[in-house]
Motif scaffolding. Structure first.
Motif, mmCIF file in Angstrom:
data_model
loop_
_atom_site.group_PDB
_atom_site.id
_atom_site.type_symbol
_atom_site.label_atom_id
_atom_site.label_comp_id
_atom_site.label_asym_id
_atom_site.label_seq_id
_atom_site.Cartn_x
_atom_site.Cartn_y
_atom_site.Cartn_z
ATOM 1 N N SER A 183 31.979 78.626 11.949
ATOM 2 C CA SER A 183 32.262 78.021 10.638
ATOM 3 C C SER A 183 33.770 77.823 10.429
ATOM 4 O O SER A 183 34.198 76.901 9.751
ATOM 5 C CB SER A 183 31.648 78.872 9.511
ATOM 6 O OG SER A 183 32.403 80.056 9.342
ATOM 7 N N LEU A 184 34.580 78.724 11.043
ATOM 8 C CA LEU A 184 36.041 78.539 10.935
ATOM 9 C C LEU A 184 36.468 77.224 11.582
ATOM 10 O O LEU A 184 37.409 76.578 11.150
ATOM 11 C CB LEU A 184 36.774 79.699 11.627
ATOM 12 C CG LEU A 184 36.621 81.093 10.990
ATOM 13 C CD1 LEU A 184 37.442 82.111 11.780
ATOM 14 C CD2 LEU A 184 37.085 81.079 9.543
ATOM 15 N N TYR A 185 35.730 76.863 12.639
ATOM 16 C CA TYR A 185 36.071 75.633 13.364
ATOM 17 C C TYR A 185 35.316 74.426 12.811
ATOM 18 O O TYR A 185 35.451 73.325 13.310
ATOM 19 C CB TYR A 185 35.779 75.802 14.855
ATOM 20 C CG TYR A 185 36.824 76.647 15.569
ATOM 21 C CD1 TYR A 185 36.839 78.029 15.389
ATOM 22 C CD2 TYR A 185 37.793 76.080 16.384
ATOM 23 C CE1 TYR A 185 37.802 78.808 16.021
ATOM 24 C CE2 TYR A 185 38.762 76.847 17.008
ATOM 25 C CZ TYR A 185 38.754 78.226 16.832
ATOM 26 O OH TYR A 185 39.699 78.975 17.433
ATOM 27 N N GLY A 186 34.437 74.719 11.782
ATOM 28 C CA GLY A 186 33.732 73.605 11.144
ATOM 29 C C GLY A 186 32.595 73.093 11.992
ATOM 30 O O GLY A 186 32.238 71.926 11.876
ATOM 31 N N ILE A 187 32.048 73.974 12.859
ATOM 32 C CA ILE A 187 30.945 73.517 13.713
ATOM 33 C C ILE A 187 29.809 74.534 13.663
ATOM 34 O O ILE A 187 29.946 75.590 13.022
ATOM 35 C CB ILE A 187 31.406 73.343 15.178
ATOM 36 C CG1 ILE A 187 32.093 74.632 15.681
ATOM 37 C CG2 ILE A 187 32.364 72.152 15.304
ATOM 38 C CD1 ILE A 187 32.377 74.625 17.169
ATOM 39 N N THR A 188 28.705 74.235 14.368
ATOM 40 C CA THR A 188 27.641 75.204 14.555
ATOM 41 C C THR A 188 27.579 75.539 16.041
ATOM 42 O O THR A 188 28.220 74.864 16.870
ATOM 43 C CB THR A 188 26.290 74.647 14.098
ATOM 44 O OG1 THR A 188 26.025 73.471 14.869
ATOM 45 C CG2 THR A 188 26.297 74.288 12.624
ATOM 46 N N ALA A 189 26.802 76.540 16.361
ATOM 47 C CA ALA A 189 26.725 77.030 17.743
ATOM 48 C C ALA A 189 26.315 75.935 18.708
ATOM 49 O O ALA A 189 26.820 75.841 19.826
ATOM 50 C CB ALA A 189 25.722 78.179 17.822
ATOM 51 N N SER A 190 25.453 75.041 18.215
ATOM 52 C CA SER A 190 24.953 74.006 19.125
ATOM 53 C C SER A 190 26.024 72.985 19.467
ATOM 54 O O SER A 190 25.870 72.209 20.396
ATOM 55 C CB SER A 190 23.731 73.319 18.494
ATOM 56 O OG SER A 190 24.112 72.787 17.247
ATOM 57 N N ASP A 191 27.087 72.942 18.648
ATOM 58 C CA ASP A 191 28.153 71.964 18.910
ATOM 59 C C ASP A 191 29.109 72.449 19.989
ATOM 60 O O ASP A 191 29.997 71.719 20.401
ATOM 61 C CB ASP A 191 28.969 71.710 17.630
ATOM 62 C CG ASP A 191 28.120 71.066 16.556
ATOM 63 O OD1 ASP A 191 27.199 70.307 16.917
ATOM 64 O OD2 ASP A 191 28.399 71.316 15.366
ATOM 65 N N SER A 195 32.857 76.483 26.713
ATOM 66 C CA SER A 195 33.884 76.339 27.750
ATOM 67 C C SER A 195 35.287 76.505 27.149
ATOM 68 O O SER A 195 35.502 76.286 25.950
ATOM 69 C CB SER A 195 33.765 74.967 28.408
ATOM 70 O OG SER A 195 34.162 73.978 27.511
ATOM 71 N N TYR A 196 36.217 76.888 27.996
ATOM 72 C CA TYR A 196 37.619 77.047 27.597
ATOM 73 C C TYR A 196 38.195 75.722 27.125
ATOM 74 O O TYR A 196 38.888 75.632 26.128
ATOM 75 C CB TYR A 196 38.393 77.596 28.799
ATOM 76 C CG TYR A 196 39.867 77.819 28.543
ATOM 77 C CD1 TYR A 196 40.295 78.940 27.807
ATOM 78 C CD2 TYR A 196 40.841 76.933 29.024
ATOM 79 C CE1 TYR A 196 41.640 79.151 27.577
ATOM 80 C CE2 TYR A 196 42.178 77.143 28.794
ATOM 81 C CZ TYR A 196 42.589 78.259 28.069
ATOM 82 O OH TYR A 196 43.919 78.456 27.835
ATOM 83 N N GLU A 197 37.832 74.633 27.849
ATOM 84 C CA GLU A 197 38.350 73.300 27.538
ATOM 85 C C GLU A 197 37.899 72.847 26.149
ATOM 86 O O GLU A 197 38.677 72.297 25.386
ATOM 87 C CB GLU A 197 37.882 72.275 28.584
ATOM 88 C CG GLU A 197 38.544 72.423 29.955
ATOM 89 C CD GLU A 197 38.008 73.642 30.732
ATOM 90 O OE1 GLU A 197 36.862 74.090 30.458
ATOM 91 O OE2 GLU A 197 38.746 74.172 31.573
ATOM 92 N N ALA A 198 36.600 73.152 25.842
ATOM 93 C CA ALA A 198 36.074 72.749 24.526
ATOM 94 C C ALA A 198 36.854 73.443 23.422
ATOM 95 O O ALA A 198 37.183 72.857 22.396
ATOM 96 C CB ALA A 198 34.591 73.076 24.421
ATOM 97 N N TRP A 199 37.186 74.718 23.674
ATOM 98 C CA TRP A 199 37.959 75.458 22.671
ATOM 99 C C TRP A 199 39.356 74.866 22.526
ATOM 100 O O TRP A 199 39.827 74.619 21.433
ATOM 101 C CB TRP A 199 38.038 76.940 23.071
ATOM 102 C CG TRP A 199 38.913 77.743 22.154
ATOM 103 C CD1 TRP A 199 38.759 77.905 20.832
ATOM 104 C CD2 TRP A 199 40.082 78.470 22.514
ATOM 105 N NE1 TRP A 199 39.743 78.698 20.313
ATOM 106 C CE2 TRP A 199 40.582 79.068 21.347
ATOM 107 C CE3 TRP A 199 40.749 78.701 23.752
ATOM 108 C CZ2 TRP A 199 41.736 79.871 21.340
ATOM 109 C CZ3 TRP A 199 41.886 79.509 23.732
ATOM 110 C CH2 TRP A 199 42.379 80.086 22.537
ATOM 111 N N MET A 200 39.981 74.577 23.707
ATOM 112 C CA MET A 200 41.353 74.069 23.681
ATOM 113 C C MET A 200 41.463 72.749 22.916
ATOM 114 O O MET A 200 42.503 72.437 22.360
ATOM 115 C CB MET A 200 41.876 73.878 25.122
ATOM 116 C CG MET A 200 42.368 75.165 25.787
ATOM 117 S SD MET A 200 43.595 76.077 24.830
ATOM 118 C CE MET A 200 45.058 75.157 25.282
#
Lengths: 874, 139
Positions: A183-191, A195-200
């Motif tokens: 929720s801090l990132y404004g997404i849900t688990a399915s989004d 991966s590290y890249e997705a976080w970056m």
């Protein structure tokens, strides 16, 4: 999702079970176990291990509520969804209250697949979290204890502070996070695929490198990290994230995983920023203010003093602090206690009091002081002090200046007034203004009140316009009708004036400044001049004479319309040209540039020929006089010009006619002389010669025949006498006009006698004064008488002729009347004789009248003026 | 057998003087005198004189015209031009009209009688006559 879901379905009606199955198949792949008894249900829970339980509310042996209770009792972590055809909201709410995850109405089966999926997903996440916590539990006792503590805190944080938990396993290279973090990132688990890249991708570009470095550093050095970075959510909002991580090592000291938290600190960051900015602002004001700012404690201790305070008091900050508040104020100033009292009472104070500098000198200062509580809750005061000694000086100077201006205002020889406000209320008016306008006691009244008579003359509208528009208005020679001193009579007053708007500090028009001069006299005198100028112009333009003015250089300065018409040039063409440009004889007299040769101050009159634009020559009569100024300097010349071309042409024509007449007279005279000679010749030849010849023949015959009768001698004697008489007549004819020997009348008498008509002619000279008549006129009259009498004796066969000659001081008159056969005057002038008479009379400017008709005789009358041009006498 | 003469002159003075003088010369007989051209032509046709002494200035028909008429209607009658004018043009005009001779009025009695006789005998102008006349006739 490729996994096959296991769906346990409690349903006693097969067709309903099939409907549900069909609906679910549209969205997901699943194993479907349909049961309808408690026994089968319990068995299925054990063996089938369903991912979700769908339950019809009413079953033959037991109901949904019991089914749900079984699941809860067994602590089975399976989503339970109620499917029912007829169920009141109360029942459904009761089932949900007992722990059902959702309920679906049979006629709303479309919602079922999503409900199933959501429920399964939800249970999966909870399971993972539980697994995570269970894993921590499985650590060694110390770690377990620590982790338990941590886990508790994390769970608390998750619930209370919105702290998200994450884990990074080196083995898989994937992140695992809880819902809070997502929720801090404004997404849900399915989004998020972990991966590290997705976080970056979420990391703010400016922070990416730093975050990567820190993260990798934590992995390589196995050091924990604590950092703040920005992320950009999909909605582009930027959030500050505080991330803390612990590195977990295995027995060999190699890192196995990172576990940590994320916390959204955006609000805190912003507040921090505002505080920092405010701090800087206040610091800047404090440092840069031109006013002295002192931070004090209410009891008089000074905590801080800014540079301006140092400058004003001529002390260092430390010196000011050392002196204390009572060291810098003039304690004798009575205004000080008043201010202190006011501050004590109201918490703030503002006013003027005297301050003391380091050298002991005092200065007036404007001070404002406020009591406030600082961040630590302690009472503080601030003092802002402005040195107003300079302002005071300025104010004094301004006052002096104002007085000086007021003096000027009062003494000015111009009318000055100040009108304030939209209704133009008199604020000031100098004595000259009052005198000019004939008003008194105007201050405080509006312009409309002071000048009721000016209403409708446009001035108030002008004032309104200037006030509204804020633009200056300048009036030149504007007429205002004033009722001065309440005389009742409106007086014309011409003004040159200015309406100048003046403004207040914020640029709004506050009033109008009036500055004016009375120009009535100038205007009046100019109007008089204009009127006379106009009159003069009119005279000049309508004048029948051409008017031509030269300047001091003798160049054309002015011509009127008539002058232009005379010469056929336009006014423009004549301007600046010297008069000799137009004179026909130009070049002949190169020195003559002005009208007349002389520069004397008398009027000169002469005639001259000019050439018009079209080249024709015009005669003009000029009456000129030089224009001389008071000092006797030549300033030009004026000429009155009359076109006398027509007169001149007539004169020339008359002259030509006269010359022609003279010629004809001469011709006639010659003709007469010729005739006379012929006459004399034939008289001598045909008459006298024949007589003498006859005498000669007779005498010869007598000499040859002496005995012949004496008759022939007698005859010869008679012939000789006849010849003598003839010769006498001829000689008379030749000498009659010699008036120097004989008088005029005698000459006429001889003439009559010579024509042997003395018996029928009566001569009346009673009214004649011969001496008054010029010889040439006498001769002319004599010739006329001679001519006419010749005609009468030759043709008229008259028996009575009367000749009357008379004169007065102006003219001589002649009348010859006969009773002869007469003639027709309409016919061609009867013979050379009459023509000669006409010509002679006309050449002497006389008049003639001949009245005659066949059988009625002839009456000739003529008059010749005694005053003749000299040329004619010659 | 005297030579018959008709004298024409508007001046009665000379007419009478010649008539009187010639009456003394038997060689001539003045059978008529007249004062106009018309009268002269009429008398010449009627009386058929030997010679008509014809003045030039006559009231009405002048002497030249009268000469031409007489020479045409009475060829046997000779005409002697007779005038106060000494200019040759008059002589010429007379000769052109058929006159046999020309004499000035101021001529003497002998000159007149000699001329009349010479004309009567159809003789050319004699040596005694004035050179000018001779020349004129010869032309």
């Amino acid at each position: 999702m490729n996994a096959k879901y296991r769906v346990l379905h409690l349903e006693d009606v097969r067709s309903d079970a099939e409907l549900v199955a069909r609906e679910l198949r549209k969205s997901l792949d699943f194993d479907h176990l349909v049961i309808d008894s408690e026994k089968a249900y319990l068995k299925a829970l054990e063996q089938f291990c369903p991912d979700v339980i769908l339950c019809d509310h009413s079953l033959p042996s037991f109901n949904s509520l019991e089914a749900l209770k079984i699941v809860k009792q067994k602590k089975l972590h399976i989503p339970f969804i109620l499917i029912t055809a007829t169920m009141s909201e109360d029942v459904a709410a009761g089932v949900v209250r007992e722990g059902a995850d959702d309920y679906i109405l049979k006629d709303r089966l479309k919602r079922l697949p999503n409900a199933v999926l959501n429920a399964i997903e939800k249970y999966r996440h909870e399971k993972e979290r539980k697994a995570l916590i269970d894993e921590v539990h499985q650590k060694d006792v110390q770690t377990t204890k620590r982790l338990l503590e941590l886990s508790t805190k994390l769970l608390l944080a998750t619930q209370v502070a919105g702290i998200g938990i994450w884990e990074y396993r080196l083995q898989t290279g994937k992140f695992v996070a809880d819902d809070v973090l997502f929720s801090l990132y404004g997404i849900t688990a399915s989004d998020f695929d972990g991966s590290y890249e997705a976080w970056m991708q979420f990391i703010h570009p400016e922070d990416k490198e730093r975050v990567h470095r820190e993260f990798q550093n934590a992995l390589t050095t196995t050091e924990d990290f604590d950092m703040v970075f920005r992320i950009i959510r999909h909605d582009q909002s930027v959030h500050f994230i505080k991330a803390v991580a612990l590195v977990e090592n295995n027995a060999e000291g190699n890192p196995v995983r990172l576990i940590g938290t994320n916390h959204d600190i955006t609000a805190a960051k912003e507040a921090e920023k505002v505080v920092a900015e405010n701090e800087a602002k206040y610091r800047s004001i404090f440092e840069n203010s031109l006013d002295a700012i002192l931070l004090t404690v209410a009891d008089g201790y000074i905590l801080a003093a800014n540079p301006a305070a140092c400058a004003i008091f001529k002390m260092t900050e430390q010196q000011i602090i050392d002196k204390g508040r009572f060291g810098i104020v003039d304690v004798t100033d009575p205004r000080l206690p008043v201010l202190l009292e006011e501050r004590r009472r109201t918490g703030k104070a503002k006013g003027v009091t005297n301050f003391v500098r380091s050298d002991g000198s005092t200065f007036p200062g404007e001070v404002s002081s406020v009591v406030f509580t600082d961040a630590h809750g302690e009472a503080r005061t601030s003092m802002v002090i402005r040195d107003i000694s300079e302002r005071k000086k300025m104010e004094k100077a301004l006052e002096n200046e104002r007085l000086r201006y007021f003096e000027v205002f009062q003494q000015a020889p111009s009318a000055i007034a100040i009108l304030k406000g939209a209704d133009h209320r008199f604020e000031m008016a100098n004595p000259y203004y009052l005198q000019l306008m004939g008003k008194k006691d105007v201050i405080g009244k509006t312009a409309r009140e002071v000048f009721p008579e000016v209403e409708g003359q446009g001035f108030f509208e002008l004032l309104d316009q200037v006030f509204r528009g804020g633009n200056c208005f300048t009036g030149k020679e504007m007429l205002v009708k004033l009722n001065r001193c309440n005389g009742g009579q409106l007086e014309d007053c011409y003004l040159n004036f200015i309406f100048q708007p003046y403004r207040n500090d914020i640029g709004e028009t506050e009033g109008i400044f009036f500055f004016g001069n009375d120009v009535t006299e100038q205007v009046a005198s100019r109007k008089k001049i204009e009127a006379s100028e106009k009159q003069f112009r009119q005279i000049v333009e309508t004048a029948q004479e051409g008017i031509w003015m030269l300047d001091e250089k003798n160049l054309t300065q002015f011509v009127n319309a008539k002058m232009c018409r005379i010469l056929g040039y336009s006014e423009k063409e004549m301007m600046g040209k010297p008069p000799h440009f137009f004179v026909k004889t130009k070049g002949k007299k190169p020195g003559l540039h002005t009208f007349s040769a002389g520069m004397n101050s008398i009027i000169d009159m002469y005639e001259d020929q000019f050439v018009t634009k079209s080249g024709t020559v015009v005669w003009a009569h000029l009456s000129t006089n030089p224009i001389v100024d008071d000092n006797g300097n030549y300033r030009g010349a004026l000429a009155m010009v009359t076109d006398i071309t027509v007169r001149k042409r007539l004169e020339e024509k008359i002259m030509r006619q006269k010359v022609q007449q003279q010629k004809e007279i001469t011709k006639a005279t010659l003709l007469v002389q010729e005739k006379e000679r012929n006459f004399l010749g034939s008289e001598l030849h045909d008459n006298i010669n024949q007589i003498l010849t006859a005498v000669k023949l007779q005498l010869k015959h007598y000499l040859e025949n002496p005995d012949a009768s004496k008759e022939i001698v007698t005859s010869s004697h008679a012939y000789l006498e006849m010849a003598i008489e003839e010769i006498r007549k001829l000689s008379q004819r030749l000498v009659t006009h010699r008036f120097d020997e004989d008088s005029f009348t005698d000459a006429i008498r001889f003439l009559i006698k010579g024509l042997s008509i003395e018996k029928i002619v009566a001569l009346d000279v009673e009214g004649l004064n011969e001496d008054a008549i010029h010889e040439s006129i006498k001769l002319t009259v004599f010739r006329i008488v001679q001519e006419h009498l010749n005609n009468i004796s030759k043709y008229a066969k008259a028996t009575e002729v009367t000749i009357t000659l008379s004169n007065d001081t102006k003219e001589v008159s002649l009348q010859i009347c006969d009773n002869g056969i007469g003639f027709n005057t309409k016919e061609k002038r009867a013979g050379v004789g009459l023509t000669n008479i006409y010509n002679r009379v006309e050449s002497y400017n006389g008049s003639i009248h001949i009245k005659s008709a066949p059988g009625q005789g002839c009456n000739l009358q003529l008059w010749i003026p005694l005053d003749q041009p000299l040329s004619l006498h010659n | 057998m005297s030579i018959t003469l008709l004298i024409t002159d508007d001046s009665t003075i000379l007419l009478e003087a010649w008539k009187y003088i010639l009456s003394f010369d038997t060689r001539f007989q003045v059978i008529a005198t007249c004062t106009s051209g018309e009268e002269a032509v009429e008398q010449a046709q009627k009386l058929r004189p030997d010679i008509v002494i014809m003045d030039i200035n006559l009231p009405g028909m002048n002497g030249i015209e009268a000469t031409a008429l007489i020479r045409k209607s009475v060829p046997e009658t000779k005409v002697l031009g007779y005038s106060l004018h000494s200019e040759l043009t008059y002589a010429w005009k007379f000769m052109a009209a058929g006159a046999a001779g020309y004499i000035e009025k101021t001529a003497s009695i002998k000159e007149m009688t000699d001329t009349l006789v010479r004309i009567y005998h159809n003789q050319p102008p004699g040596c005694k006559e004035r050179k000018s006349e001779m020349q004129m006739v010869c032309i």
